[in-house]
Design a protein around this motif. Sequence first.
Motif, PDB file in Angstrom:
ATOM      1  N   MET A 147       0.866  -1.199   0.000  1.00  0.00           N
ATOM      2  CA  MET A 147       0.000   0.000   0.000  1.00  0.00           C
ATOM      3  C   MET A 147       0.890   1.232   0.000  1.00  0.00           C
ATOM      4  O   MET A 147       1.803   1.337   0.827  1.00  0.00           O
ATOM      5  N   PHE A 148       0.602   2.153  -0.892  1.00  0.00           N
ATOM      6  CA  PHE A 148       1.400   3.368  -0.950  1.00  0.00           C
ATOM      7  C   PHE A 148       0.587   4.561  -0.474  1.00  0.00           C
ATOM      8  O   PHE A 148      -0.622   4.620  -0.702  1.00  0.00           O
ATOM      9  N   MET A 154      -3.467   8.563   5.225  1.00  0.00           N
ATOM     10  CA  MET A 154      -2.916   7.222   4.994  1.00  0.00           C
ATOM     11  C   MET A 154      -1.848   6.875   6.024  1.00  0.00           C
ATOM     12  O   MET A 154      -1.698   5.718   6.399  1.00  0.00           O
ATOM     13  N   ASP A 176     -15.152   2.758   0.913  1.00  0.00           N
ATOM     14  CA  ASP A 176     -15.873   2.650  -0.349  1.00  0.00           C
ATOM     15  C   ASP A 176     -15.191   1.672  -1.289  1.00  0.00           C
ATOM     16  O   ASP A 176     -14.029   1.316  -1.087  1.00  0.00           O
ATOM     17  N   SER A 177     -15.907   1.326  -2.307  1.00  0.00           N
ATOM     18  CA  SER A 177     -15.379   0.402  -3.306  1.00  0.00           C
ATOM     19  C   SER A 177     -14.087   0.940  -3.933  1.00  0.00           C
ATOM     20  O   SER A 177     -13.990   2.111  -4.295  1.00  0.00           O
ATOM     21  N   GLY A 178     -13.064   0.087  -3.985  1.00  0.00           N
ATOM     22  CA  GLY A 178     -11.816   0.479  -4.628  1.00  0.00           C
ATOM     23  C   GLY A 178     -10.854   1.271  -3.762  1.00  0.00           C
ATOM     24  O   GLY A 178      -9.862   1.798  -4.248  1.00  0.00           O
ATOM     25  N   GLY A 180      -9.050   0.029  -1.364  1.00  0.00           N
ATOM     26  CA  GLY A 180      -7.899  -0.781  -0.963  1.00  0.00           C
ATOM     27  C   GLY A 180      -8.167  -1.690   0.228  1.00  0.00           C
ATOM     28  O   GLY A 180      -7.237  -2.052   0.947  1.00  0.00           O
ATOM     29  N   LYS A 181      -9.422  -2.095   0.415  1.00  0.00           N
ATOM     30  CA  LYS A 181      -9.751  -2.912   1.590  1.00  0.00           C
ATOM     31  C   LYS A 181      -9.040  -4.268   1.564  1.00  0.00           C
ATOM     32  O   LYS A 181      -8.479  -4.704   2.557  1.00  0.00           O
ATOM     33  N   GLU A 182      -9.073  -4.894   0.401  1.00  0.00           N
ATOM     34  CA  GLU A 182      -8.435  -6.217   0.331  1.00  0.00           C
ATOM     35  C   GLU A 182      -6.916  -6.100   0.494  1.00  0.00           C
ATOM     36  O   GLU A 182      -6.288  -6.905   1.170  1.00  0.00           O
ATOM     37  N   ARG A 321      -7.676  12.062  -0.344  1.00  0.00           N
ATOM     38  CA  ARG A 321      -6.214  11.878  -0.254  1.00  0.00           C
ATOM     39  C   ARG A 321      -5.547  12.589  -1.411  1.00  0.00           C
ATOM     40  O   ARG A 321      -4.741  11.995  -2.125  1.00  0.00           O
ATOM     41  N   LEU A 331       3.195   5.710  -9.706  1.00  0.00           N
ATOM     42  CA  LEU A 331       3.442   4.304  -9.380  1.00  0.00           C
ATOM     43  C   LEU A 331       2.799   3.398 -10.435  1.00  0.00           C
ATOM     44  O   LEU A 331       3.429   2.487 -10.977  1.00  0.00           O
ATOM     45  N   VAL A 364      -9.144   4.158  -5.776  1.00  0.00           N
ATOM     46  CA  VAL A 364      -7.832   3.767  -6.314  1.00  0.00           C
ATOM     47  C   VAL A 364      -7.983   2.798  -7.492  1.00  0.00           C
ATOM     48  O   VAL A 364      -7.220   2.844  -8.448  1.00  0.00           O
ATOM     49  N   ARG A 365      -9.004   1.919  -7.412  1.00  0.00           N
ATOM     50  CA  ARG A 365      -9.155   0.979  -8.522  1.00  0.00           C
ATOM     51  C   ARG A 365      -9.420   1.736  -9.834  1.00  0.00           C
ATOM     52  O   ARG A 365      -8.862   1.402 -10.871  1.00  0.00           O
ATOM     53  N   GLU A 368      -6.209   3.295 -11.057  1.00  0.00           N
ATOM     54  CA  GLU A 368      -5.342   2.267 -11.627  1.00  0.00           C
ATOM     55  C   GLU A 368      -5.821   1.899 -13.042  1.00  0.00           C
ATOM     56  O   GLU A 368      -5.026   1.828 -13.991  1.00  0.00           O
TER      57      GLU A 368
HETATM   58  N1  ATP Z   1      -2.667   2.601  -1.276  1.00  0.00           N
HETATM   59  C1  ATP Z   1      -2.563   1.862  -2.391  1.00  0.00           C
HETATM   60  N2  ATP Z   1      -1.359   1.770  -3.029  1.00  0.00           N
HETATM   61  C2  ATP Z   1      -1.228   1.038  -4.153  1.00  0.00           C
HETATM   62  N3  ATP Z   1      -2.234   0.364  -4.741  1.00  0.00           N
HETATM   63  C3  ATP Z   1      -3.460   0.421  -4.171  1.00  0.00           C
HETATM   64  C4  ATP Z   1      -3.679   1.166  -2.966  1.00  0.00           C
HETATM   65  N4  ATP Z   1      -4.982   1.035  -2.633  1.00  0.00           N
HETATM   66  C5  ATP Z   1      -5.535   0.246  -3.566  1.00  0.00           C
HETATM   67  N5  ATP Z   1      -4.648  -0.124  -4.484  1.00  0.00           N
HETATM   68  C6  ATP Z   1      -4.926  -0.956  -5.683  1.00  0.00           C
HETATM   69  O1  ATP Z   1      -6.230  -0.615  -6.110  1.00  0.00           O
HETATM   70  C7  ATP Z   1      -6.973  -1.773  -6.482  1.00  0.00           C
HETATM   71  C8  ATP Z   1      -8.223  -1.904  -5.622  1.00  0.00           C
HETATM   72  O2  ATP Z   1      -7.869  -2.254  -4.306  1.00  0.00           O
HETATM   73  P1  ATP Z   1      -8.694  -3.340  -3.461  1.00  0.00           P
HETATM   74  O3  ATP Z   1      -9.135  -4.462  -4.308  1.00  0.00           O
HETATM   75  O4  ATP Z   1      -7.920  -3.663  -2.249  1.00  0.00           O
HETATM   76  O5  ATP Z   1      -9.955  -2.434  -3.095  1.00  0.00           O
HETATM   77  P2  ATP Z   1     -11.317  -2.807  -2.350  1.00  0.00           P
HETATM   78  O6  ATP Z   1     -11.574  -1.727  -1.375  1.00  0.00           O
HETATM   79  O7  ATP Z   1     -11.249  -4.210  -1.860  1.00  0.00           O
HETATM   80  O8  ATP Z   1     -12.357  -2.669  -3.551  1.00  0.00           O
HETATM   81  P3  ATP Z   1     -13.843  -3.316  -3.712  1.00  0.00           P
HETATM   82  O9  ATP Z   1     -14.695  -2.709  -2.653  1.00  0.00           O
HETATM   83  O10 ATP Z   1     -14.236  -2.877  -5.065  1.00  0.00           O
HETATM   84  O11 ATP Z   1     -13.671  -4.788  -3.564  1.00  0.00           O
HETATM   85  C9  ATP Z   1      -6.031  -2.947  -6.335  1.00  0.00           C
HETATM   86  O12 ATP Z   1      -5.448  -3.230  -7.583  1.00  0.00           O
HETATM   87  C10 ATP Z   1      -5.004  -2.435  -5.346  1.00  0.00           C
HETATM   88  O13 ATP Z   1      -3.768  -3.086  -5.545  1.00  0.00           O
END
Ligand code: ATP
Length: 453
Positions: A147-148, A154, A176-178, A180-182, A321, A331, A364-365, A368
């Motif tokens: 995670m960056f 952050m 929220d969706s995207g 970076g929860k996972e 952010r 990145l 973030v998704r 990306e």
């Molecule tokens: N802080 C971060 N630095 C680098 N990459 C990030 C960061 N946060 C998220 N990403 C990238 O963004 C994408 C989405 O992250 P992730 O799947 O963890 O989100 P999520 O919250 O689980 O989304 P969803 O709710 O849609 O399932 C991934 O490809 C992840 O690697």
Amino acid sequence: MEKLLIVDDNNDIRKQLKWGLSKDYTVLSAGNAKEALAFFRKHQPKVVVLDLGLPPHESESAEGFRCLEEILADAPNTKVIIITGNDERKTTLKAVQMGAYDFYQKPVNLDELKVIINRAFHLYNIEEENLRLHLALDSKTTELGGMFGQCSEMLKVFSTIRKVASSDVSVLIVGDSGTGKELAARAIHSMSLRKDGPFVPINCGAIPESLLESELFGHEKGAFTGAHTQLQGKFEYAHKGTLFLDEIGELPANLQVKLLRFLQEKTIQRVGGREDIYVDARIIAATNIEISKAIQEGKFREDLYYRIGVITLNLPKLSQRKGDIMLLSNLFLRKFSAEFGKKIKGFSASAVELLESYNWPGNVRELENRIQRAVIMSESSIIEPHDLGFTEKPARQKVTFQNGMTLKEARDKVEKEMIISAVERHNGNIAKAAVELGISRPTLYDLMRKHGI
Ligand SMILES: Nc1ncnc2c1ncn2[C@@H]1O[C@H](COP(=O)(O)OP(=O)(O)OP(=O)(O)O)[C@@H](O)[C@H]1O
Ligand SMILES: [Mg+2]
């Protein structure tokens, strides 16, 4: 295995080297500059063995120099080892000045050459690792388990992750969706004492309710029609590791009870089983809905919430952010440029302005994905606003009806179209799409199967 490219116009030498090196490397070989560059761009080998005398003028080195130059312009870190004849001191020197890594004089002794190649890979990997660390430490940039971030929000997230990682308590990740929860869940796991154990993710919102229970808890043979064999569930798979329950808000009431029981007693029962099975798994859950609202509406058990949310980690929206947007953009730019073999240096001023002012509903998704798109679309060394795809209207076509269509055909077409767009709008979340369409989740699954979606 690491990829190694061998460029030599002599068929026998190519064959000999390939034979001698294939045990240790994936060997690609080319007999002329054009082929060599095509292979290079496609496979991005870290090390190249290059004979400078290439056709059409084998006795000169011009074609070889050109090849060397292009390789290094494409990927300056590549380690190119030059193969030379006895009397080519001057050309060798020139090649090294141009950036070749090392040289080796014919005739080839395989064992000696192997040592040089091996060292070249080693050096390449060290440099790469250094660069990664350097990037991570660069000014205020911080990285934690992939995670960056550098903005204060952050940094708070990172500090919480560091604190909870080793403690083994359950964590609820909210965002929220995207956002970076996972990724955050994986970071916690990788920094915990369970890091050598499994990380088992399961999305509670993406599996039909009827299957979810045995997915999670497993079942005994004969537990229900179709249960031909005994099956272990995700809980058991996560033994000694971490179970990541994504979209925990979608967990049906009866499974909420089973989860609560696990959290209290560390045991589960398979569907159709009587035996209590001890499982040593840490639970990390995530949600993008407000659990407090779900509790008020009676959809989520309050006692479960208190157990599972001992620690809550809030991931800010990307629009909160601002200081991280260009950091993440760069990145992703580096990542995708390398992946697609493109030489893109950065963003134009107007692209930066756009990236920083946009609201990022997909967080973030979405960032990306847009950068990936831009890298693919860009035709210059700078990303421009139109590469990011903001100006385009959604590409989805409206349903059209042909003459002579039956009413049933037309109905099917509209049905399929509406389902696709609802599922897309909710990022594949079937439960939400079903609510919007006014049908039950099982019905939506049936329809999706019917339409082959
Ligand atoms: N802080 C971060 N630095 C680098 N990459 C990030 C960061 N946060 C998220 N990403 C990238 O963004 C994408 C989405 O992250 P992730 O799947 O963890 O989100 P999520 O919250 O689980 O989304 P969803 O709710 O849609 O399932 C991934 O490809 C992840 O690697
Ligand atoms: Mg996710």
